[in-house]
Design an enzyme around this catalytic site. Structure first.
Site, mmCIF file in Angstrom:
data_model
loop_
_atom_site.group_PDB
_atom_site.id
_atom_site.type_symbol
_atom_site.label_atom_id
_atom_site.label_comp_id
_atom_site.label_asym_id
_atom_site.label_seq_id
_atom_site.Cartn_x
_atom_site.Cartn_y
_atom_site.Cartn_z
ATOM 1 N N GLY A 615 7.804 0.958 -10.968
ATOM 2 C CA GLY A 615 6.645 1.355 -10.155
ATOM 3 C C GLY A 615 6.936 1.248 -8.685
ATOM 4 N N GLY A 617 4.881 -0.191 -5.306
ATOM 5 C CA GLY A 617 3.700 -0.844 -4.756
ATOM 6 C C GLY A 617 3.457 -0.401 -3.330
ATOM 7 N N SER A 618 2.539 -1.062 -2.665
ATOM 8 C CA SER A 618 2.200 -0.672 -1.300
ATOM 9 C C SER A 618 3.396 -0.845 -0.375
ATOM 10 C CB SER A 618 1.070 -1.543 -0.781
ATOM 11 O OG SER A 618 0.054 -1.611 -1.730
ATOM 12 N N PHE A 619 4.307 -1.738 -0.736
ATOM 13 C CA PHE A 619 5.376 -2.063 0.195
ATOM 14 C C PHE A 619 6.771 -1.704 -0.279
ATOM 15 C CE2 PHE A 619 2.026 -4.223 2.182
ATOM 16 C CZ PHE A 619 2.368 -4.254 3.514
ATOM 17 N N GLY A 620 6.880 -1.272 -1.505
ATOM 18 C CA GLY A 620 8.222 -0.940 -1.954
ATOM 19 C C GLY A 620 8.295 -0.778 -3.456
ATOM 20 N N SER A 621 9.518 -0.553 -3.938
ATOM 21 C CA SER A 621 9.701 -0.271 -5.353
ATOM 22 C C SER A 621 9.679 -1.560 -6.177
ATOM 23 C CB SER A 621 11.040 0.424 -5.571
ATOM 24 O OG SER A 621 11.041 1.629 -4.850
ATOM 25 N N VAL A 622 9.338 -1.394 -7.438
ATOM 26 C CA VAL A 622 9.255 -2.533 -8.342
ATOM 27 C C VAL A 622 10.180 -2.285 -9.529
ATOM 28 C CG1 VAL A 622 7.703 -3.984 -9.681
ATOM 29 C CG2 VAL A 622 6.840 -2.776 -7.677
ATOM 30 N N LYS A 636 9.920 -6.997 -6.823
ATOM 31 C CA LYS A 636 9.455 -6.038 -5.820
ATOM 32 C C LYS A 636 10.302 -6.149 -4.568
ATOM 33 C CE LYS A 636 5.287 -6.078 -3.458
ATOM 34 N NZ LYS A 636 3.854 -6.192 -3.507
ATOM 35 N N ASP A 734 -6.621 -4.102 -0.355
ATOM 36 C CA ASP A 734 -6.118 -2.881 -0.988
ATOM 37 C C ASP A 734 -6.466 -2.900 -2.479
ATOM 38 O OD1 ASP A 734 -4.947 -0.410 -1.075
ATOM 39 O OD2 ASP A 734 -2.889 -1.155 -1.163
#
Ligand code: NAG
Ligand code: NAG
Length: 898
Positions: A615, A617-622, A636, A734
């Site tokens: 996935g 997220g708001s700040f980067g890949s997971v 993350k 968020d």
């Protein structure tokens, strides 16, 4: 019945205002003698003769009101009794219950009446007549607690209680819904039509729900005084769009007052106040403003505190002229004297305008008599065919029935039943054993027959009179062991067998003459029984002791483990200093308990060199990973490492590592190496809520309504913990469906505190750049950059609408027009009463509409324009739990009382 109800609701939802309400209205002319139709309203009235057998009809002299219903009234005796009308209701439906009082007789010299009015057992108000020629109107808005309500009069302090009319008006589904309706009725204190054309009140047919809107021209003491100079009355004949929550009548909205000098002020008395209240203002722009003209004003009312700064701009708020804007204060504490002022803002060209107000007092619903005790009085009632019982209302409250005595516990319990010589026939009902607080029982002088029922539970019983009946069978042994019994009379019955020996002890006044088959005991038998009894007793005591110590051990252990978990979560509560988090930032050291440092190399091997992306997220890949100990994790990687990102990373770690709640995704550890900043979370097996609601494959989508409710409740609890369980509180910033994750048991946890900041301790809001996700963003925050918990509430409201509808918050791809937005769409449909149209099609047929309503209602409150009008997370949780209760009730048939 359930099916019919549902069909009926759907019908209502489709055609809310077109519905012909009249047939459902109940209009009772108290003291009247015949049916008739009131020519001015077209409403059908019935006399109360079939509903009330007490009191007498009395002619009202000199009524200055010409309506037939005010030509008579019903007067009740001056005694200690209560007199109740019972009205059929549909459980959980909302109604207006209205009573009116016109005394009339001014010249007799007698004192005017003063007495109490009750709805069920809830004190409604004290009716005090000062003006014999005035119609006193008392109105209560209720959600029917059961299949009927009682309107009771009692307790006159002067004169005799009387009543002129009694009216029941069903309301449309969500009208007048409040978050407090489980525990409070709403007593209407003021409903005023400003700028009215005549001094007469306005009601049906102008108001399809037959609310009574008092004219602001009505002359009454302390009613709308202190009017500012420059106040002018305006009216229009143009239609006004009133399709909002409460559907006020168009005619009321077509008139208004305007403060042409910039100020509108009024003062009025609110009966039964001070109290907490629900207050509505109704605004519609009914003047044609020029292109450069504006009408902006603020409310000034000391009691409204927080709300004073909100600027009303009717056209903007209502989305146009001739449309209604109805801001409300769901819970505001008001004094007896309400004095309010609307003041033009300095940049406005026109003065303030007001069409109507409505203020209601929250009246706490009182308990009824304990249901166990009710089973007994019901059973006794059903025995008597000869109309021996004519009791009304609750057996104990507000005043007890004549043959019942109650204690003052809440709910009350019955302590004495006195039914001597009532001619009652039949068996003594077995329900009697429910009266655990009963001390006296008088059933003598009736025709009770059959055996005595089990009364071994009546351990408070002291005095029992059963003489002069036709009771048979043996005297049950428990009679001898009732611990408090001091008097027992069973003379003149047909009991048989042996008398329990304890009854013959000197301590009990026992009369048993004239029972042919009854005899005393033989001594030998008794001794044997004593020995047997004693040894059984000793054995039982031993077993009890053993069980008791086991239980004690178990409890101790439980308490210990609970203490442990409390300690874990408690660290946050006790560390009240904001500086704590920031000192960590400055030191650059993260040695908080809970999260721990994980080396980059370990993470690389855990994630197989970041190979499985799950996935973004708001700040980067997971990425998915599995640690050496087998623990599954979500890793993350923060995308950008600007200074800003740096700060957020550290903040998030500091925050997250100190927060433990079962509805928040736990942080396992972090890594800061080689310009990489990485957070490691517990892996959530079922992904995000977003994937489930908006999945492409139907199989994945199968979230039934109850599951959705439980997800909503979980997520709401997570957010509530952030807002209120943390000190200082944390605003998520968020909230959205993709930040609500589901574990393997489909329990929801809130994730991604990437945007969280701790709210500063002594500020109610924190300024910063508006952040968040399109479609979920609080417009108020977007407008003024003032962040509060209520911004999360707004976003959560959007999530609730997604759960109901299965639609995305903004949806260019779905064919709903370019500016399609779930909030506008859902709001307009729900306000029209059309909740069916927003429900996710895959849910159709598998939910209870009232449950969806409950959530839709609270979701709409969440997305209110102004944060102050939105509920807190705690209230939202209650609403969701309520919806769950409603939904479950259909699945499991209600428990039957035994
Ligand atoms: C209103 O708010 C007060 C305090 O803020 C609270 O005690 C009360 O329960 C709330 N609800 C009602 C209906 O009074
Ligand atoms: C604009 C408008 O309809 N004004 C009306 C307001 O009410 C008075 C009567 O009270 C009428 O005369 C006006 O025409």
């Amino acid at each position: 019945m359930g099916f019919f109800y549902q069909v009926f609701l759907i019908f209502l939802a489709v055609a809310p205002s077109a519905l012909c309400q009249v047939t459902e209205f109940v209009s009772i002319d108290c003291g009247g003698s015949s049916n008739y139709t009131d020519p001015t309203t077209g409403l059908a009235w019935i006399p109360d003769t079939g509903l009330m057998s007490y009191g007498q009809s009395s002619k009202v002299q000199n009524p200055n009101v010409s309506s037939v219903q005010y030509s008579t009234r019903r007067d009740f005796p001056i005694d200690g009794q209560k007199y109740c009308y019972t009205l059929r209701t549909e459980e959980r439906r909302r109604y207006i219950v209205r009573t009116t009082f016109l005394y009339g007789n001014p010249d007799t010299g007698a004192t005017f009446p003063q007495f109490e009015l009750y709805l069920d057992t809830t004190k409604w108000t004290t009716v005090t007549i000062f003006d014999a020629a005035r119609v006193y109107v008392k109105e209560m808005i209720i959600r029917a607690p059961s299949e009927s309500v009682d309107v009771c009069l009692c307790c006159a302090t002067t004169g005799a209680p009387f009543i002129s009319t009694l009216e029941l008006r069903p309301l449309n589904l969500s009208m007048y819904a409040t978050n407090f309706e489980d525990k409070f009725f709403l007593e209407v204190a003021a409903r005023v039509n400003f700028g009215a054309l005549t001094p007469e009140a306005l009601r049906y047919p102008d108001d399809p729900y037959d609310r009574i809107w008092d004219s602001d021209l009505e002359k009454r003491q302390n009613f709308l005084v202190g009017v500012a100079s420059g106040t002018e009355r305006i009216n229009t004949s143009q239609n006004v769009d009133v399709s909002t929550r409460e559907y006020p009548p168009v005619k009321v909205m077509q008139t208004a007052v305007v403060g042409t000098k910039g100020l509108l002020t009024y003062r009025l008395n609110l009966e039964d106040f001070p109290s907490n209240a629900r207050a509505y203002a109704y605004f519609a722009e009914i003047e044609d403003l020029g292109p450069n003209e504006t009408r902006k004003f603020t409310l000034t009312e000391p009691d409204f505190g927080d709300y004073n700064n909100a600027v009303v701009n009717i056209v903007e708020n209502a989305n146009g002229s001739y449309r209604l804007y109805e801001p409300s204060y769901m819970n505001v504490s008001l004094a007896f004297i309400l004095s309010f002022a609307f003041q033009k803002t300095s940049d406005s060209t026109r003065g303030p305008l007001l069409n109507a107000i409505e203020i209601s007092r929250y009246a706490q619903i009182a308990s009824r008599t304990d249901v166990l005790d009710l089973t007994v009085v019901d059973a006794l009632h059903s025995m008597s065919s000869e109309n021996v019982f004519t009791d009304q209302g609750d057996p104990c409250l507000p005043v007890a029935w004549e043959w019942v005595t109650c204690n003052s516990m809440m709910p009350p319990r019955i302590t004495k039943i006195c039914l001597s010589g009532r001619g009652i026939k039949g068996m003594i009902p077995s329900e009697l054993n429910n009266l655990v607080q009963l001390t006296e029982l008088w059933l003598d002088g009736n025709s009770f027959s059959g055996k005595l029922p089990d009364m071994s539970g009546l351990t408070s019983l002291q005095i029992v009179h059963l003489e002069n009946n036709q009771l048979t069978g043996p005297l049950p042994p428990y009679l001898g062991t009732l611990p408090n019994l001091i008097e027992l009379n069973i003379e003149n019955n047909s009991f048989t067998g042996e008398i329990p020996p304890q009854l013959l002890s000197a301590k009990i006044k026992f009369k048993y003459g004239n029972n042919i088959g009854l005899h005393g005991h033989s001594r030998k038998k008794m001794q044997f029984r004593w020995i047997l009894g004693a040894s059984i007793g000793v054995f039982a005591v031993l077993i009890l002791l053993l069980l008791g110590s086991l239980l004690l051990l178990h409890n101790l252990r439980r308490r210990k483990s609970r203490q442990k978990s409390n300690d874990k979560g408690g660290s946050l509560r006790t560390s009240t200093k904001t500086s704590a988090a920031y000192s960590i930032v400055r030191d650059g050291h993260l040695r908080e308990e809970g999260s721990h440092y994980i080396a980059l190399s370990d993470l690389e091997s855990a994630t197989d060199r970041f190979s499985k992306k799950i996935g973004k997220g708001s700040f980067g890949s997971v990425y998915y990973g599995r640690m050496k100990d087998g623990k599954e994790v979500a890793v993350k990687i923060m995308a950008e490492i600007s200074n800003d990102g740096d700060q957020q990373f550290v903040t998030e770690v500091a925050l997250l590592s100190r927060i433990h709640h079962r509805n928040l995704v736990p942080l396992v550890g972090y890594c800061e190496e080689e310009h990489q900043r990485i957070l490691v979370y517990e892996y959530m097996h079922n992904g995000t809520l977003r994937d489930h609601i908006h999945a492409d494959s139907v199989k994945q989508k199968e979230l039934d309504w109850l599951t959705r409710l439980s997800i909503a409740e979980d997520a709401a609890k997570g957010l509530d913990y952030l807002h209120t369980g943390c000190n200082p509180g944390i605003i998520h910033r968020d909230v959205k469906a993709s930040n609500i994750l589901l574990d393997m048991h489909m329990r929801a946890k809130v994730s991604d505190f990437g945007l969280s900041r701790q709210a500063e301790e002594d500020l109610t809001h924190v300024s910063s750049v508006a952040r968040g996700t399109v479609g979920y963003l609080d417009p108020e925050y977007y407008g003024n950059q003032q962040l509060t918990e209520k911004s999360d509430v707004y976003s959560f409201g959007v999530v609730l609408l997604e759960l109901i509808s299965g639609r995305k918050p903004v949806s260019p791809e779905e064919d709903y027009g370019s500016d399609w937005n779930i909030v506008h769409w859902a709001r307009s449909l729900i306000r029209k009463g059309d909740v069916m149209s927003i429900v996710d099609p895959i849910l159709i047929g598998s939910f209870k509409i009232e449950s969806v309503w409950r959530v839709a209602e609270v979701a709409l409150q969440c997305v209110e324009q102004y944060g102050v009008s939105r509920p807190r997370m705690q209230e939202i949780i209650l609403a969701i739990q309520d919806a769950t209760k409603i939904e479950k009730r259909r699945r499991e048939p209600p428990e039957k009382l035994s």
